[in-house]
Design a protein around this motif. Sequence first.
Motif, mmCIF file in Angstrom:
data_model
loop_
_atom_site.group_PDB
_atom_site.id
_atom_site.type_symbol
_atom_site.label_atom_id
_atom_site.label_comp_id
_atom_site.label_asym_id
_atom_site.label_seq_id
_atom_site.Cartn_x
_atom_site.Cartn_y
_atom_site.Cartn_z
ATOM 1 N N LEU A 122 12.240 15.256 -0.132
ATOM 2 C CA LEU A 122 12.952 14.575 -1.208
ATOM 3 C C LEU A 122 14.445 14.492 -0.932
ATOM 4 N N GLY A 123 15.033 15.551 -0.418
ATOM 5 C CA GLY A 123 16.459 15.525 -0.103
ATOM 6 C C GLY A 123 16.803 14.430 0.879
ATOM 7 N N LYS A 124 16.007 14.272 1.933
ATOM 8 C CA LYS A 124 16.238 13.217 2.916
ATOM 9 C C LYS A 124 16.020 11.841 2.287
ATOM 10 N N ALA A 125 14.975 11.714 1.493
ATOM 11 C CA ALA A 125 14.695 10.427 0.848
ATOM 12 C C ALA A 125 15.857 10.018 -0.050
ATOM 13 N N LEU A 126 16.422 10.976 -0.785
ATOM 14 C CA LEU A 126 17.560 10.658 -1.647
ATOM 15 C C LEU A 126 18.797 10.337 -0.822
ATOM 16 N N LYS A 127 19.003 11.047 0.275
ATOM 17 C CA LYS A 127 20.146 10.772 1.143
ATOM 18 C C LYS A 127 20.040 9.358 1.717
ATOM 19 N N ASP A 128 18.823 8.956 2.082
ATOM 20 C CA ASP A 128 18.600 7.625 2.647
ATOM 21 C C ASP A 128 18.900 6.504 1.645
ATOM 22 N N LEU A 129 18.929 6.824 0.349
ATOM 23 C CA LEU A 129 19.239 5.818 -0.667
ATOM 24 C C LEU A 129 20.734 5.537 -0.768
ATOM 25 N N ASN A 130 21.555 6.365 -0.092
ATOM 26 C CA ASN A 130 23.011 6.197 -0.114
ATOM 27 C C ASN A 130 23.559 6.087 -1.530
ATOM 28 N N LEU A 131 23.219 7.070 -2.351
ATOM 29 C CA LEU A 131 23.697 7.082 -3.730
ATOM 30 C C LEU A 131 25.199 7.328 -3.753
ATOM 31 N N SER A 132 25.888 6.556 -4.541
ATOM 32 C CA SER A 132 27.333 6.699 -4.687
ATOM 33 C C SER A 132 27.630 7.606 -5.877
ATOM 34 N N PRO A 133 28.559 8.540 -5.720
ATOM 35 C CA PRO A 133 28.916 9.392 -6.862
ATOM 36 C C PRO A 133 29.574 8.606 -8.000
ATOM 37 N N ASP A 134 30.060 7.416 -7.705
ATOM 38 C CA ASP A 134 30.697 6.574 -8.717
ATOM 39 C C ASP A 134 29.706 5.672 -9.440
ATOM 40 N N GLU A 135 28.461 5.684 -9.005
ATOM 41 C CA GLU A 135 27.447 4.793 -9.551
ATOM 42 C C GLU A 135 26.545 5.557 -10.524
ATOM 43 N N ASP A 136 26.332 5.010 -11.725
ATOM 44 C CA ASP A 136 25.379 5.622 -12.650
ATOM 45 C C ASP A 136 23.985 5.474 -12.069
ATOM 46 N N THR A 137 23.246 6.569 -12.051
ATOM 47 C CA THR A 137 21.894 6.573 -11.506
ATOM 48 C C THR A 137 20.961 7.225 -12.510
ATOM 49 N N ILE A 138 19.820 6.600 -12.730
ATOM 50 C CA ILE A 138 18.789 7.138 -13.607
ATOM 51 C C ILE A 138 17.596 7.504 -12.741
ATOM 52 N N PHE A 139 17.166 8.756 -12.822
ATOM 53 C CA PHE A 139 15.963 9.194 -12.121
ATOM 54 C C PHE A 139 14.815 9.208 -13.123
ATOM 55 N N VAL A 140 13.680 8.659 -12.713
ATOM 56 C CA VAL A 140 12.531 8.502 -13.589
ATOM 57 C C VAL A 140 11.315 9.186 -12.970
ATOM 58 N N CYS A 141 10.538 9.882 -13.802
ATOM 59 C CA CYS A 141 9.240 10.410 -13.372
ATOM 60 C C CYS A 141 8.329 10.417 -14.591
ATOM 61 N N ALA A 142 7.212 11.091 -14.495
ATOM 62 C CA ALA A 142 6.248 11.087 -15.595
ATOM 63 C C ALA A 142 6.613 12.060 -16.714
ATOM 64 N N SER A 143 7.080 13.254 -16.372
ATOM 65 C CA SER A 143 7.302 14.262 -17.407
ATOM 66 C C SER A 143 8.713 14.836 -17.442
ATOM 67 N N GLY A 144 9.530 14.537 -16.454
ATOM 68 C CA GLY A 144 10.898 15.041 -16.424
ATOM 69 C C GLY A 144 11.156 16.107 -15.382
ATOM 70 N N GLN A 145 10.118 16.722 -14.851
ATOM 71 C CA GLN A 145 10.316 17.784 -13.870
ATOM 72 C C GLN A 145 10.792 17.247 -12.520
ATOM 73 N N ARG A 146 10.126 16.235 -12.004
ATOM 74 C CA ARG A 146 10.517 15.685 -10.699
ATOM 75 C C ARG A 146 11.878 15.005 -10.765
ATOM 76 N N SER A 147 12.151 14.294 -11.873
ATOM 77 C CA SER A 147 13.446 13.632 -11.991
ATOM 78 C C SER A 147 14.569 14.665 -12.133
ATOM 79 N N ALA A 148 14.304 15.764 -12.820
ATOM 80 C CA ALA A 148 15.310 16.829 -12.937
ATOM 81 C C ALA A 148 15.597 17.418 -11.551
ATOM 82 N N MET A 149 14.538 17.641 -10.773
ATOM 83 C CA MET A 149 14.734 18.181 -9.428
ATOM 84 C C MET A 149 15.516 17.176 -8.565
#
Length: 91
Positions: A58-85
């Motif tokens: 997951l860490g590599k997958a997120l790094k590959d997305l090139n998320l910007s700290p200045d960009e609002d990002t919403i993480f979505v999952c089924a129950s909240g556990q995976r998105s929180a992680m």
Amino acid sequence: MTYDEEESALPYSTIGTDDARRMIEAGARIIDVRRPDEWNRGHIAEAELSDHRQYLRLGKALKDLNLSPDEDTIFVCASGQRSAMACEIAC
């Protein structure tokens, strides 16, 4: 520690559908961290699937997305556990 104190100590915030809708309309990036079979059953149209079949990747997958700290990002999952992680890893 109360729920509010615990939530304020997290590196992310939990939002409801109204806030999510406003953020999406304002251009927030949406990362869906569910499994592909969950994604295929339905997903937010603007979302990107981050295939994380193994949590170690997951860490590599997120790094590959090139998320910007200045960009609002919403993480979505089924129950909240995976998105929180994902939020904690991305922060």
